[in-house]
Design a protein around this motif. Structure first.
Motif, PDB file in Angstrom:
ATOM      1  N   SER A   1      21.805 -15.832  -8.637  1.00 39.12           N
ATOM      2  CA  SER A   1      21.198 -14.929  -9.615  1.00 39.12           C
ATOM      3  C   SER A   1      21.412 -13.472  -9.251  1.00 39.12           C
ATOM      4  O   SER A   1      21.574 -12.618 -10.133  1.00 39.12           O
ATOM      5  CB  SER A   1      19.695 -15.223  -9.724  1.00 39.12           C
ATOM      6  N   ASP A   2      21.442 -13.159  -7.919  1.00 43.63           N
ATOM      7  CA  ASP A   2      21.641 -11.756  -7.545  1.00 43.63           C
ATOM      8  C   ASP A   2      23.060 -11.292  -7.886  1.00 43.63           C
ATOM      9  O   ASP A   2      23.277 -10.123  -8.209  1.00 43.63           O
ATOM     10  CB  ASP A   2      21.348 -11.536  -6.058  1.00 43.63           C
TER      11      ASP A   2
ATOM     12  N   GLU B   1      24.775 -12.440 -10.489  1.00 45.31           N
ATOM     13  CA  GLU B   1      24.726 -12.227 -11.936  1.00 45.31           C
ATOM     14  C   GLU B   1      24.030 -10.911 -12.265  1.00 45.31           C
ATOM     15  O   GLU B   1      24.464 -10.157 -13.148  1.00 45.31           O
ATOM     16  CB  GLU B   1      23.991 -13.391 -12.608  1.00 45.31           C
ATOM     17  N   ASP B   2      22.961 -10.604 -11.514  1.00 43.75           N
ATOM     18  CA  ASP B   2      22.209  -9.362 -11.769  1.00 43.75           C
ATOM     19  C   ASP B   2      23.065  -8.131 -11.502  1.00 43.75           C
ATOM     20  O   ASP B   2      23.083  -7.195 -12.315  1.00 43.75           O
ATOM     21  CB  ASP B   2      20.953  -9.323 -10.895  1.00 43.75           C
TER      22      ASP B   2
END
Length: 623
Positions: A116-117, A119-120
């Motif tokens: 997720s990081d 993607e962020d």
């Protein structure tokens, strides 16, 4: 999924991912370089297409978001900022990690999803300059019209396979972009009127559903298309190349032995048809010898690889480690085109990593301004060919090494005695001792006394040597010398104490005659050669043989020249070296066969470069 198809994808994609890192570091220095921007976009786009084809959804998602980012950068919708470079590097690292896992035999289904990081940071970089919200959409939407998806998979699998069943990556690239590679493929709309679906839709389909029928269709397409898709190279298992090289070397040896036998046979007198047969035999043998030598050279060339394949892995490593250490460091690479045996290339990665980490942590000053230097430090990594050796050098313009500090640290750790390592060269060599470190507290980078001893061991394993030159306040230079190829080396054949020995020509300067008596310095024999007083060592003595009447001297072209005494020089030869594996013999690294078929012991290059140091002190006065 076809294992060979996956393997082909991994090999090609790893090369693209490595090139991407190099491009990104170039882009960090030259943010307006459109050629580099386009190259990075194309690389991620191509990897995404292949990843979708072999059903790797996490890789597809990471590549798609990065592709969106670089579409925004190259069209001016977003600026090239540090966060954009960092995001792309993280994406490249994620892709490379997954590819390496696959290369090591991991099941594709076991690969992790995109963090997720990651993607962020990619989404944040894309939205940095009013990027359209649609570009931040997920790369592989799960809901796509089934007919369009199936059509895309079928069309792609049928057109990207070569006649031999391997992937044609150019055709794959064209297939996934609908022949319009210059257009961004961020949209996730379904295809219309039978056209192929966008790459995101194709990526979301199970690749194993269709490729099974593709190989049968591919040959027919190739037959009608003509030579347009002809491949210029093929991939061969390294073990097969090694076996071919061994056979080629043995054929050369056999031809050489046959030539010696023919020469002896020609000493007899032949008449009539026998003389004619001898002439024909000589011509045939000459031709066979020439062809076997050409086969050997051609086979050797297949094992040669440019060191640039290795060097291109280091800019990012230096960048990230320098960032962690709070230092501003530039890595300058030269000589990347220098070729060396692939085994050497593969074995040099860990040693060079240790050397670069050592330069960054120990060599480069934290306060360079206070030391009267520019804030940006430079580490140079270069390679060049020197005779039959390849030289690799790592130089940092840091604080240099203090030999006295090294001696005291080694003594305090109990690694040497009070009277050892008195010269500067010997003191600098202490960094290669296992357990040696000048760090008082171990960190994540260094301080545990491992690393540099690994470097020396790895270099010597391949008949190489490593040397250190350092000047306080100026910097430190590590110089590695390695044979260009490992299995065949030019040698000088000598004989002493009844043994046939071979010395690498890389360290032979010339041959001189030895006198009956010598001058002495400190009780050791010395001969003045071209005005230089050189120590004389007995080759038999340093190898532990009983010295004989050694009246021939070989001047050694090494950092500290000396003369090696032997009984006779019997010529030169390129020998096929077989390494010693079952036993360890001081000074001897391998065996070979002479043209006469005699077993020859090969003296180690590092042993000679270090002045036969291991045993010379005990037997230096034996000449």
């Amino acid at each position: 999924m076809d294992d060979e198809m996956l393997k082909d994808f991994v090999v090609e994609a790893l090369e693209l991912a490595t090139n991407v890192e190099e491009h990104l570091l170039t882009l960090e220095r030259h943010p307006d370089d459109m050629e580099v921007l386009n190259a990075v976009f194309r690389a991620f786009h191509t990897i995404k297409g292949g990843a979708g084809f072999v059903n790797l959804p996490a890789m597809v998602s990471a590549c798609h978001l990065t592709e969106n980012l670089f579409d925004a950068l190259r069209t001016g919708k977003a600026p090239v900022t540090p966060i954009a470079i960092e995001a792309a590097l993280q994406a490249s690292g994620f892709v490379a990690d997954q590819l390496n896992e696959l290369s090591n035999g991991a099941d594709p289904a076991s690969l992790a999803s995109m963090p997720s990081d990651l993607e962020d940071i990619l989404t944040h970089a894309i939205e940095g300059k009013d990027a359209p919200a649609a570009t931040a959409a997920p790369a592989a939407p799960p809901a796509v019209a089934a007919p369009a998806t199936a059509g895309a998979a079928t069309g792609t699998s049928a057109s990207v396979l070569a006649a031999d069943g391997s992937l044609d990556w150019n055709a794959l690239y064209q297939a996934v972009t609908n022949g319009a590679a210059s257009e961004p493929v961020a949209a996730a709309t379904p295809a219309a009127h039978g056209e192929a679906a966008p790459v995101a839709a194709a990526a979301a389909t199970p690749a194993a559903a269709k490729p099974a029928a593709a190989p049968a269709a591919a040959p027919a397409r190739r037959a009608t298309d003509g030579p347009q898709g002809k491949e210029e190279s093929i991939r061969i298992d390294a073990g097969k190349l090694d076996a071919l090289l061994e056979v080629a070397g043995e054929s050369v040896q056999a031809a050489n032995q046959a030539a010696v036998l023919l020469e002896k046979l020609q000493q007899f007198k032949f008449e009539g048809s026998a003389a004619s047969l001898m002439t024909t035999l000589a011509e045939t043998l000459s031709r066979a010898s020439r062809y076997s030598s050409e086969l050997q050279r051609a086979t050797l060339s297949t094992r040669m690889q440019p060191v640039g394949r290795l060097f291109q892995k280091f800019p990012r490593l230096v960048r990230e480690l320098a960032k962690d250490l709070g230092k501003d460091v530039d890595l300058a690479i030269s000589g990347a085109e220098t070729e060396v045996d692939r085994v050497v290339v593969d074995s040099l990665y860990d040693p060079l990593v240790h050397m670069l980490r050592n330069s960054l942590d120990h060599g480069i000053e934290t306060d360079r301004i206070g030391a009267g230097k520019s804030n940006k430090a430079t580490i140079s990594l270069k390679a060049w060919q020197e005779a039959s050796s390849v030289m690799i050098e790592v130089f940092d313009d840091g604080k240099g090494m203090d030999p006295e500090v090294l001696r005291k640290k080694a003594i305090s750790k109990g690694l040497i005695g009070e009277n050892d390592a008195q010269s500067q060269d010997e003191a600098l060599q202490l960094v290669f001792l296992p357990g040696f470190s000048t760090k008082e507290v171990a960190s994540s980078v260094s301080g545990r006394g491992v690393g540099m001893d690994v470097v020396k061991t790895a270099v010597e394993k391949h008949r190489g040597t490593i040397r250190i030159d350092s000047t306080l306040g100026v910097g430190t230079r590590f110089s590695i010398r390695l044979p260009i190829e490992l299995s065949i080396i030019p040698t000088m054949l000598v004989r002493t104490a009844g043994a046939a020995l071979a010395l690498p020509m890389a360290v032979v300067e010339r041959v001189v005659e030895l006198p009956d008596t010598f001058d002495e310095v400190g009780g050791a024999p010395v001969l003045r050669d071209q005005g230089r007083p050189l120590p004389v060592h007995s080759l038999a003595g340093v190898l532990g043989y009983e010295p004989g009447n050694e009246r021939v001297g070989i001047v050694m072209a090494v950092p500290h020249p000396y003369i090696l005494g032997v009984e006779a020089v019997e010529g030169t030869a390129d020998l096929v070296i077989k390494p010693l594996t079952a036993i360890q013999t001081n000074g001897i690294t391998g065996t070979a066969r002479s043209a006469e078929g005699e077993l020859v012991l090969v003296v180690g290059l590092s042993f000679l470069l270090e002045g036969c140091r291991a045993t010379a002190k005990a037997a230096v006065a034996q000449v």
